[in-house]
Every structure is written in C-alpha cells, then in structure tokens.
Design a protein around this motif. Sequence first.
Motif, PDB file in Angstrom:
ATOM      1  N   PRO A  48     -17.239  11.826 -22.775  1.00  0.00           N
ATOM      2  CA  PRO A  48     -17.222  11.560 -21.341  1.00  0.00           C
ATOM      3  C   PRO A  48     -15.882  10.980 -20.897  1.00  0.00           C
ATOM      4  N   ARG A  49     -15.424  11.400 -19.773  1.00  0.00           N
ATOM      5  CA  ARG A  49     -14.158  10.902 -19.236  1.00  0.00           C
ATOM      6  C   ARG A  49     -14.416  10.356 -17.853  1.00  0.00           C
ATOM      7  N   GLY A  50     -14.414   9.052 -17.735  1.00  0.00           N
ATOM      8  CA  GLY A  50     -14.629   8.428 -16.438  1.00  0.00           C
ATOM      9  C   GLY A  50     -13.319   8.216 -15.716  1.00  0.00           C
ATOM     10  N   ALA A  51     -13.404   7.553 -14.602  1.00  0.00           N
ATOM     11  CA  ALA A  51     -12.195   7.235 -13.846  1.00  0.00           C
ATOM     12  C   ALA A  51     -11.375   6.202 -14.615  1.00  0.00           C
ATOM     13  N   ALA A  52     -10.088   6.249 -14.431  1.00  0.00           N
ATOM     14  CA  ALA A  52      -9.206   5.321 -15.131  1.00  0.00           C
ATOM     15  C   ALA A  52      -9.443   3.903 -14.623  1.00  0.00           C
ATOM     16  N   ASN A  53      -9.664   2.988 -15.537  1.00  0.00           N
ATOM     17  CA  ASN A  53      -9.886   1.602 -15.135  1.00  0.00           C
ATOM     18  C   ASN A  53      -8.551   0.870 -15.018  1.00  0.00           C
ATOM     19  N   LEU A  54      -8.609  -0.400 -14.768  1.00  0.00           N
ATOM     20  CA  LEU A  54      -7.406  -1.195 -14.520  1.00  0.00           C
ATOM     21  C   LEU A  54      -6.489  -1.247 -15.744  1.00  0.00           C
ATOM     22  N   LEU A  55      -7.067  -1.395 -16.933  1.00  0.00           N
ATOM     23  CA  LEU A  55      -6.238  -1.474 -18.128  1.00  0.00           C
ATOM     24  C   LEU A  55      -5.493  -0.168 -18.399  1.00  0.00           C
ATOM     25  N   THR A  56      -6.129   0.956 -18.107  1.00  0.00           N
ATOM     26  CA  THR A  56      -5.469   2.247 -18.294  1.00  0.00           C
ATOM     27  C   THR A  56      -4.301   2.398 -17.333  1.00  0.00           C
ATOM     28  N   LYS A  57      -4.493   1.980 -16.099  1.00  0.00           N
ATOM     29  CA  LYS A  57      -3.408   2.061 -15.117  1.00  0.00           C
ATOM     30  C   LYS A  57      -2.269   1.115 -15.472  1.00  0.00           C
ATOM     31  N   LEU A  58      -2.613  -0.103 -15.939  1.00  0.00           N
ATOM     32  CA  LEU A  58      -1.577  -1.042 -16.353  1.00  0.00           C
ATOM     33  C   LEU A  58      -0.785  -0.522 -17.546  1.00  0.00           C
ATOM     34  N   THR A  59      -1.478   0.157 -18.461  1.00  0.00           N
ATOM     35  CA  THR A  59      -0.791   0.739 -19.608  1.00  0.00           C
ATOM     36  C   THR A  59       0.190   1.818 -19.161  1.00  0.00           C
ATOM     37  N   THR A  60      -0.243   2.650 -18.218  1.00  0.00           N
ATOM     38  CA  THR A  60       0.627   3.717 -17.726  1.00  0.00           C
ATOM     39  C   THR A  60       1.859   3.151 -17.038  1.00  0.00           C
ATOM     40  N   TYR A  61       1.664   2.183 -16.159  1.00  0.00           N
ATOM     41  CA  TYR A  61       2.804   1.591 -15.448  1.00  0.00           C
ATOM     42  C   TYR A  61       3.737   0.855 -16.395  1.00  0.00           C
ATOM     43  N   ALA A  62       3.174   0.134 -17.370  1.00  0.00           N
ATOM     44  CA  ALA A  62       4.010  -0.585 -18.330  1.00  0.00           C
ATOM     45  C   ALA A  62       4.812   0.384 -19.193  1.00  0.00           C
ATOM     46  N   ALA A  63       4.198   1.507 -19.561  1.00  0.00           N
ATOM     47  CA  ALA A  63       4.917   2.506 -20.354  1.00  0.00           C
ATOM     48  C   ALA A  63       6.061   3.123 -19.556  1.00  0.00           C
ATOM     49  N   VAL A  64       5.820   3.378 -18.271  1.00  0.00           N
ATOM     50  CA  VAL A  64       6.876   3.940 -17.422  1.00  0.00           C
ATOM     51  C   VAL A  64       8.023   2.940 -17.277  1.00  0.00           C
ATOM     52  N   PHE A  65       7.709   1.672 -17.024  1.00  0.00           N
ATOM     53  CA  PHE A  65       8.752   0.656 -16.897  1.00  0.00           C
ATOM     54  C   PHE A  65       9.500   0.454 -18.212  1.00  0.00           C
ATOM     55  N   PHE A  66       8.776   0.549 -19.334  1.00  0.00           N
ATOM     56  CA  PHE A  66       9.411   0.430 -20.646  1.00  0.00           C
ATOM     57  C   PHE A  66      10.427   1.549 -20.851  1.00  0.00           C
ATOM     58  N   MET A  67      10.050   2.763 -20.482  1.00  0.00           N
ATOM     59  CA  MET A  67      10.976   3.895 -20.624  1.00  0.00           C
ATOM     60  C   MET A  67      12.180   3.762 -19.696  1.00  0.00           C
ATOM     61  N   VAL A  68      11.944   3.279 -18.478  1.00  0.00           N
ATOM     62  CA  VAL A  68      13.046   3.108 -17.528  1.00  0.00           C
ATOM     63  C   VAL A  68      14.021   2.043 -18.026  1.00  0.00           C
ATOM     64  N   THR A  69      13.498   0.930 -18.536  1.00  0.00           N
ATOM     65  CA  THR A  69      14.393  -0.104 -19.046  1.00  0.00           C
ATOM     66  C   THR A  69      15.113   0.366 -20.309  1.00  0.00           C
ATOM     67  N   SER A  70      14.461   1.190 -21.124  1.00  0.00           N
ATOM     68  CA  SER A  70      15.124   1.739 -22.308  1.00  0.00           C
ATOM     69  C   SER A  70      16.295   2.626 -21.910  1.00  0.00           C
ATOM     70  N   ILE A  71      16.076   3.487 -20.931  1.00  0.00           N
ATOM     71  CA  ILE A  71      17.152   4.363 -20.462  1.00  0.00           C
ATOM     72  C   ILE A  71      18.253   3.530 -19.807  1.00  0.00           C
ATOM     73  N   GLY A  72      17.875   2.526 -19.044  1.00  0.00           N
ATOM     74  CA  GLY A  72      18.861   1.656 -18.412  1.00  0.00           C
ATOM     75  C   GLY A  72      19.707   0.911 -19.423  1.00  0.00           C
ATOM     76  N   LEU A  73      19.084   0.414 -20.493  1.00  0.00           N
ATOM     77  CA  LEU A  73      19.842  -0.259 -21.544  1.00  0.00           C
ATOM     78  C   LEU A  73      20.789   0.701 -22.251  1.00  0.00           C
ATOM     79  N   THR A  74      20.345   1.916 -22.456  1.00  0.00           N
ATOM     80  CA  THR A  74      21.203   2.906 -23.096  1.00  0.00           C
ATOM     81  C   THR A  74      22.421   3.210 -22.237  1.00  0.00           C
ATOM     82  N   ILE A  75      22.209   3.371 -20.944  1.00  0.00           N
ATOM     83  CA  ILE A  75      23.320   3.663 -20.039  1.00  0.00           C
ATOM     84  C   ILE A  75      24.281   2.486 -19.951  1.00  0.00           C
ATOM     85  N   LEU A  76      23.752   1.279 -19.836  1.00  0.00           N
ATOM     86  CA  LEU A  76      24.622   0.103 -19.750  1.00  0.00           C
ATOM     87  C   LEU A  76      25.422  -0.118 -21.034  1.00  0.00           C
ATOM     88  N   MET A  77      24.811   0.113 -22.172  1.00  0.00           N
ATOM     89  CA  MET A  77      25.536  -0.059 -23.431  1.00  0.00           C
ATOM     90  C   MET A  77      26.602   1.012 -23.601  1.00  0.00           C
TER      91      MET A  77
END
Length: 106
Positions: A48-77
């Motif tokens: 069964p696949r229900g609607a995404a709960n709060l923890l799933t959404k937080l995981t998605t947003y945190a993963a996106v921010f993690f990738m953005v900061t990783s790319i930003g660190l790479t560019i700055l370095m």
Amino acid sequence: MTALLYLLVVLHVIISLFLIGVVLLQQGKSADLAAAFGGQGSQTAFGPRGAANLLTKLTTYAAVFFMVTSIGLTILMARTGSDHSVLSGMSGKAKTTQTTPAPAKK
C-alpha cells in the motif's frame, strides 16, 4: 569569500545531521503487524502506498538542500583558485632523487 565557505560548510553539516535523524525516525515500508506475518494489506505490487507524511516530505527537502549545498561547496572550492590536491602538498616535503643505473659491463 572564506566566510561564505565556512557558513556553507556549517550549513552542510547541520543539514546532513538533520537528514540522518529524519531517515532514522521513519518507519520501514512494511513495518506494521500484518507484515510480520506475511500480509501486505493491499493487492498492489509493492504494498500500500499512502500519502506522503511529514517525515517523508522533510526527508525530500533535506536531501534537496544537501545536494544544493554540496554543489555550492564544490563551486566555491573550485573558484578559490589555489591547488587543494592531496598530492600537491607533498612536492615540497618529500624530495626524491633519481639516479641512473650503472652501464652494463661487456
């Protein structure tokens, strides 16, 4: 430029710790009691696949921010211009000498 780099590193570490915590708080896909006895509770292929709960959404947003900061660190370095290679620091410390082998006697 270095203040921005330090800020981005601190933000990156905070986001990574938050991402680890959010992932560890989530339940598994089949963590209910019916899954312990082999039942899925639904006839879908992957359970069964229900609607995404709060923890799933937080995981998605945190993963996106993690990738953005990783790319930003790479560019700055890359823009700092100095050589940050591990091997570049060894050139002044470990000097090697090459010798030519003695000519073979005939």
